[in-house]
Design an enzyme around this catalytic site. Structure first.
Site, short mmCIF file in Angstrom:
data_model
loop_
_atom_site.label_atom_id
_atom_site.label_comp_id
_atom_site.label_asym_id
_atom_site.label_seq_id
_atom_site.Cartn_x
_atom_site.Cartn_y
_atom_site.Cartn_z
N ASP A 1 -17.06 -57.89 16.95
CA ASP A 1 -17.95 -57.91 15.80
C ASP A 1 -18.85 -59.14 15.92
OD1 ASP A 1 -16.46 -60.08 15.04
OD2 ASP A 1 -15.66 -59.17 13.23
N ASP B 1 -12.46 -48.96 13.55
CA ASP B 1 -11.50 -50.05 13.71
C ASP B 1 -10.93 -50.33 12.35
OD1 ASP B 1 -12.21 -53.05 12.59
OD2 ASP B 1 -13.96 -51.73 12.70
N CYS C 1 7.40 -38.28 16.04
CA CYS C 1 6.62 -39.24 16.83
C CYS C 1 7.31 -39.55 18.15
CB CYS C 1 6.43 -40.52 16.02
SG CYS C 1 5.54 -41.80 16.93
N CYS D 1 6.70 -42.11 20.09
CA CYS D 1 6.49 -43.50 20.49
C CYS D 1 7.82 -44.19 20.81
CB CYS D 1 5.73 -44.27 19.41
SG CYS D 1 6.77 -44.99 18.12
N CYS E 1 10.08 -44.95 17.78
CA CYS E 1 10.77 -43.80 17.19
C CYS E 1 11.78 -43.21 18.16
CB CYS E 1 9.76 -42.75 16.74
SG CYS E 1 8.83 -43.28 15.27
N HIS F 1 4.69 -48.49 16.43
CA HIS F 1 4.69 -47.11 15.91
C HIS F 1 3.36 -46.78 15.23
CE1 HIS F 1 5.43 -43.50 13.71
NE2 HIS F 1 5.06 -44.14 12.61
#
Lengths: 369, 369
Positions: free
Chosen positions: A91, A265, A303, A305, A308, A334
């Site tokens: 930014d 974002d 999930c 991931c 998880c 996660h």
């Protein structure tokens, strides 16, 4: 020169495509995890990439103050400094500086402010914002803008937007073209459709590699955000990426994608991960809640991931209660996975022309929570 | 029954061997990272394993209070709860309870204490300490002992040690034999060689799967520690593993290995990693020191760990200054790798009969810092 953007498929106003930068290609719609000070809080860059993120955001304001863009440049740029080899969008510093109420002065030339870290005085002009981002090594540089206060009158929003447009033109002039590096302008204008359209037209006239919609992450609410997008996006070039800054929840993102936004974002998944809020297909959970103390199921049974796959809600609950770092680490991991999976599903849905159905199922899942 | 220990090679008093448990085999000499509350602070279990650690320690005191051993047992035991599939040694809780000055009462039956978390009252007897550790699922259970205060007179140390020996016998009687699960006794006796030898003889008479040397991590200094080891180790069975509790620095560990110790645990690498102290072959560095602010070299140029492979001292310095979680995460990771690499080098040196030369080179490296 610049960054290349190509659209692979469209579904209504939504599009899925590719943004090509000096550090690789990003599939859009894309969600960029926020690495404020040169680190996505609580995650290694390898874990961020493993979650599916292809591009991250870093904050010019924080990095110019600490460690300083000169230090980062001397050490080989931000990619090497933080060991992230994918694309980075920075930014302009404007958003953070504007929020330093009572500590900054805005003039035609730019903004002067006092550091939140040590009180030292600094100046940020359009030219300096572009120069700092070049030294950091950003793939996508954002133009310096004034983030219009909310609420603002039409006159206040107009004056603020027009200052941002003059700054945008100066950023364009100051930006050094390099292959794979691009400059995005930022549409402002508050909640006023005529000002948003005026801003979009002015930026389009100047010409940027992409167009961001700014000023919509400070409490307006989803309806206002969607309303502004409905006014703004039709006024932007269809062949350039559109980036909705600082937004938002999964529902915000799905709605914005349906309207034609390509990039996002937001600190929500990382900040929530640190405070104990976990995202699931059926809404969010507060892992600190006592009802999770003995629950052997993962944060989200659907999930894949690593958090998880390996850990129960009971364990995460324990880690947060015991103030163990691994709690925020796992829940942030996660949440970033959850967001990246959402983006992949949105891309797939657009590619197969089924976005409306996907959005409806997503809303049902959250409503059932 | 119990855990099996085999010695593969000896070099002077030092030995390298294998400790076989229900959750796998550990190469000795071994360093166990400390996972106080069921997590090695700042690291995932996968990262701990990747660093080369084969066994970790967890604290009965912390886990019995939060989340409680019943919760852990219901959730499938500590291995599953924390997602660590390798061997786990649990301490007995005695050390932590003894340090609760003014909050605990020691009697023949056991100790009563008030929780540091919520002030609730709890009792720990030898039988209960063994039962808690069984419910947690420990591969190696430690006998409950009274950690003799330092300094202590000979009479005080003798009375304390003999209480610990009576408790050790009760732990032995209470321990349920299971294949791959063992019970270790703990030698006490303060700094007094005659008491240490008496304690070692009493424990050997009772018979344990391994023998720990306790009470040496509370400020006595390296010479005292080595002196106690010189008195104690010859009085212990040569065919059982010896474990020096709560020790220590790399130099402490090398000296203890040379005297015949097989196992270690210590919070130094993890705690140092959180406070900014990094271990190198040439001593320690304080990463927060300004001299690292622009240093592009890694914490230890000779270290192959992921933190040293990917990040500069300058970046870690920045992370610590900015209070970013990734700083402690990376430096802890490095320190655990450093300790595990030390253990691997010690094992190799013993295997090749070159431990004396290795220890001399190690001392030179630290002296050159």
């Amino acid at each position: 020169m610049g960054v290349a953007f190509s659209i692979l498929a469209e579904d209504g106003a939504a599009r899925t495509g590719l943004l090509e930068t000096a550090h690789g290609t990003v599939r859009t719609p894309a969600f960029m995890p926020v690495g404020t000070a040169g680190t996505v809080k609580g995650m290694t860059p390898a874990a961020v990439a493993e979650a599916g993120a292809e591009m991250i955001l870093a904050n010019t304001y924080h990095l110019m103050l600490r460690p300083g863009e000169q230090t980062v440049e001397t050490l080989g740029g931000l990619h090497r400094f933080m060991s992230w080899n994918g694309p980075i969008l920075t930014d302009s510093g404007g958003y953070q500086v504007m929020s330093l109420a009572g500590r900054r002065t805005i003039e035609e030339d730019g903004v002067t402010f006092r550091s939140h870290i040590d009180g030292t005085s600094h100046a940020l002009t359009p030219e300096r914002a572009v120069d700092i981002q070049r030294r950091l090594g950003s793939d996508v540089t954002m133009a310096l803008d004034e983030c219009t206060p909310f609420p603002a009158t039409h006159d206040e929003a107009a004056a603020s937007m027009r200052l941002s447009m003059r700054w945008a033109a100066r950023c364009r002039a100051a930006f050094r073209e390099r292959p794979g590096h691009g400059l995005f302008g930022i549409v402002q204008g508050g909640v006023f459709g005529d000002l948003r359209r005026e801003s979009a037209a002015m930026l389009t006239g100047i010409g940027f590699d992409g167009y961001a919609v700014g000023g919509l992450a400070i409490g307006e609410g989803q309806e206002t955000t969607f309303g502004v997008l409905d006014e703004t996006l039709p006024a932007l070039p269809t062949d350039a990426p559109r980036y909705l800054m600082g937004v938002g929840t999964p529902s915000d993102i799905a709605g914005a994608v349906a309207r034609g936004v390509d990039m996002f974002d937001c600190v929500i998944p990382t900040r929530s991960g640190r405070t104990g809020r976990g995202y699931t297909g059926a809404g969010t959970i507060n892992i600190r809640n006592a009802r999770h103390a003995g629950d052997p199921s993962p944060v989200d049974p659907d999930c894949p991931c690593p958090a998880c796959a390996g850990y129960s809600r009971a364990y995460l609950h324990h880690l947060f209660r015991a103030k163990e770092m691994l709690g925020p680490i796992l829940l942030t991991t996660h949440n970033i996975h959850h967001y990246q999976r959402l983006m992949a599903e949105l891309r797939d849905a657009i590619g197969s022309g089924t976005l409306a159905g996907f959005a409806a199922r997503m809303a049902e899942g959250e409503a059932a929570a």
